[in-house]
Design an enzyme around this catalytic site. Structure first.
Site, short mmCIF file in Angstrom:
data_model
loop_
_atom_site.label_atom_id
_atom_site.label_comp_id
_atom_site.label_asym_id
_atom_site.label_seq_id
_atom_site.Cartn_x
_atom_site.Cartn_y
_atom_site.Cartn_z
N TYR A 157 40.14 32.73 47.89
CA TYR A 157 40.11 34.19 48.01
C TYR A 157 38.67 34.72 47.93
O TYR A 157 38.23 35.49 48.80
CB TYR A 157 40.97 34.79 46.90
CG TYR A 157 40.92 36.28 46.76
CD1 TYR A 157 41.61 37.11 47.64
CD2 TYR A 157 40.17 36.88 45.74
CE1 TYR A 157 41.56 38.49 47.50
CE2 TYR A 157 40.12 38.25 45.59
CZ TYR A 157 40.82 39.06 46.47
OH TYR A 157 40.77 40.43 46.33
P1 NAP Z 1 47.75 45.79 47.50
O1 NAP Z 1 48.13 46.81 46.49
O2 NAP Z 1 48.49 44.51 47.55
O3 NAP Z 1 47.79 46.47 48.96
C1 NAP Z 1 47.45 45.70 50.08
C2 NAP Z 1 47.61 46.51 51.33
O4 NAP Z 1 47.24 45.68 52.44
C3 NAP Z 1 49.00 47.02 51.57
O5 NAP Z 1 48.93 48.33 52.07
C4 NAP Z 1 49.55 46.07 52.62
O6 NAP Z 1 50.48 46.75 53.46
C5 NAP Z 1 48.28 45.76 53.41
N1 NAP Z 1 48.33 44.53 54.18
C6 NAP Z 1 48.60 43.27 53.74
N2 NAP Z 1 48.54 42.41 54.77
C7 NAP Z 1 48.23 43.12 55.87
C8 NAP Z 1 48.03 42.80 57.24
N3 NAP Z 1 48.16 41.53 57.68
N4 NAP Z 1 47.72 43.80 58.11
C9 NAP Z 1 47.60 45.07 57.69
N5 NAP Z 1 47.78 45.43 56.40
C10 NAP Z 1 48.10 44.47 55.51
O7 NAP Z 1 46.18 45.39 47.35
P2 NAP Z 1 44.95 46.18 46.67
O8 NAP Z 1 44.80 45.68 45.29
O9 NAP Z 1 45.04 47.62 46.93
O10 NAP Z 1 43.74 45.52 47.50
C11 NAP Z 1 43.08 46.19 48.55
C12 NAP Z 1 41.79 45.44 48.86
O11 NAP Z 1 40.95 45.41 47.70
C13 NAP Z 1 42.00 43.97 49.27
O12 NAP Z 1 41.11 43.65 50.30
C14 NAP Z 1 41.64 43.21 48.01
O13 NAP Z 1 41.18 41.91 48.28
C15 NAP Z 1 40.55 44.09 47.42
N6 NAP Z 1 40.35 43.92 45.99
C16 NAP Z 1 41.34 44.25 45.11
C17 NAP Z 1 41.12 44.09 43.73
C18 NAP Z 1 42.16 44.42 42.70
O14 NAP Z 1 41.95 44.10 41.51
N7 NAP Z 1 43.25 45.08 43.04
C19 NAP Z 1 39.89 43.59 43.28
C20 NAP Z 1 38.92 43.26 44.21
C21 NAP Z 1 39.16 43.43 45.56
P3 NAP Z 1 51.87 46.10 53.96
O15 NAP Z 1 52.74 45.94 52.74
O16 NAP Z 1 52.39 47.09 54.93
O17 NAP Z 1 51.51 44.80 54.58
#
Ligand code: NAP
Length: 246
Positions: free
Chosen positions: A154
């Site tokens: 990741y």
């Molecule tokens: P999340 O709550 O799991 O939401 C992920 C989103 O991505 C959902 O809206 C999902 O929609 C969408 N998604 C997944 N696969 C997809 C695809 N193939 N095409 C289009 N949309 C897709 O995740 P989050 O925590 O908000 O994370 C958002 C970003 O921040 C990510 O890039 C993650 O790596 C980064 N990040 C998060 C954290 C953390 O602690 N949360 C820390 C560092 C970085 P569907 O359900 O419709 O697929």
């Protein structure tokens, strides 16, 4: 204001979590917002409804970012409805954690397809389709700095995204388009919380001198800065939004 003068932002993966907060924040900052999702249609429509209820303009578009033709459709729809595209936020992502020794091919291939190829697909499309003066903001992770066990695939992909960010910023010379990354620390979303013990969540929380997890809005604030008028001199950088974690 006419359709073509109002700025438009595409936020990938905006049906929940950080992406939904970014969509809401950019709408408050007067962008038309394209709320992208791949499976969660109802949630995406709710994000749009909330934006519209607050007086903003938004539409939901289904597109799996790992699919090149779906990404073209996403950009076509944004242009057709709003007259042009100014900002791309590459937020869509999945997270699968395991030590390398325990990682199967699906863990590797699915994260490469969605997180890396997905980000590449939209960056390539944006290179020719963003209007001059626009910006791209890619989501990385502070684990690139922390190097926590089990995060290697990741975080390795996110490190690649940070590198592509810096290089594409230079490739956009002459277009007045900035390309930056935001690297959140642990943020209170499904992606972070799912499958983790309370003990591990608390451990990560207490690693930050702020002694809390980020909210999705904390991260949206950093993205809005880079995508908005105050961020125009920041280019090719990664901004670690993590409360001082690393
Ligand atoms: P999340 O709550 O799991 O939401 C992920 C989103 O991505 C959902 O809206 C999902 O929609 C969408 N998604 C997944 N696969 C997809 C695809 N193939 N095409 C289009 N949309 C897709 O995740 P989050 O925590 O908000 O994370 C958002 C970003 O921040 C990510 O890039 C993650 O790596 C980064 N990040 C998060 C954290 C953390 O602690 N949360 C820390 C560092 C970085 P569907 O359900 O419709 O697929």
């Amino acid at each position: 204001m006419t359709e073509t003068k109002q700025k438009t932002a595409i936020v990938t993966g905006a049906s929940r979590g950080i992406g939904a907060a970014i969509a809401a924040r950019l709408a408050r900052d007067s962008f038309n917002v394209v709320v992208n999702y791949s499976g969660s249609e109802m949630a995406a429509l709710e994000v749009v409804a909330k934006i519209e209820a607050a007086g903003g303009r938004a539409m939901a578009i289904k597109a799996d970012v790992s699919d090149v033709s779906a990404v073209k459709h996403l950009f076509d729809s944004a242009e057709t409805t709003f007259g042009g595209i100014d900002v791309l936020v590459n937020n869509a992502g999945i997270m699968k954690l395991a030590k390398i020794v325990d990682s199967d091919d699906d863990l590797f291939d699915s994260q490469v397809a969605i997180n890396l190829k997905g980000t590449f697909n939209t960056m390539r499309e944006a290179a020719t389709r963003l209007r001059d003066g626009g910006s791209i903001v890619n989501l990385s992770t502070s684990v690139v700095g922390l190097k926590l066990e089990t995060y290697s695939v990741y975080a390795g992909i996110k490190a690649a995204i940070e590198t592509m960010t810096g290089i594409m910023a230079k490739e956009m010379r002459g277009r007045t388009i900035t390309v930056n990354s935001v690297a959140p620390g642990p943020t209170s979303t499904e992606l972070f919380l799912d499958g983790k013990s309370d003990e591990f969540i608390n451990k990560l929380k207490m690693m930050s001198p702020m002694e809390r997890l980020a909210t999705p809005e904390d991260i949206a604030n950093a993205v809005a800065f880079l995508a908005g008028p105050d961020g125009t001199w920041i280019n090719g950088q990664t901004l670690r939004a993590n409360g001082g974690l690393v």
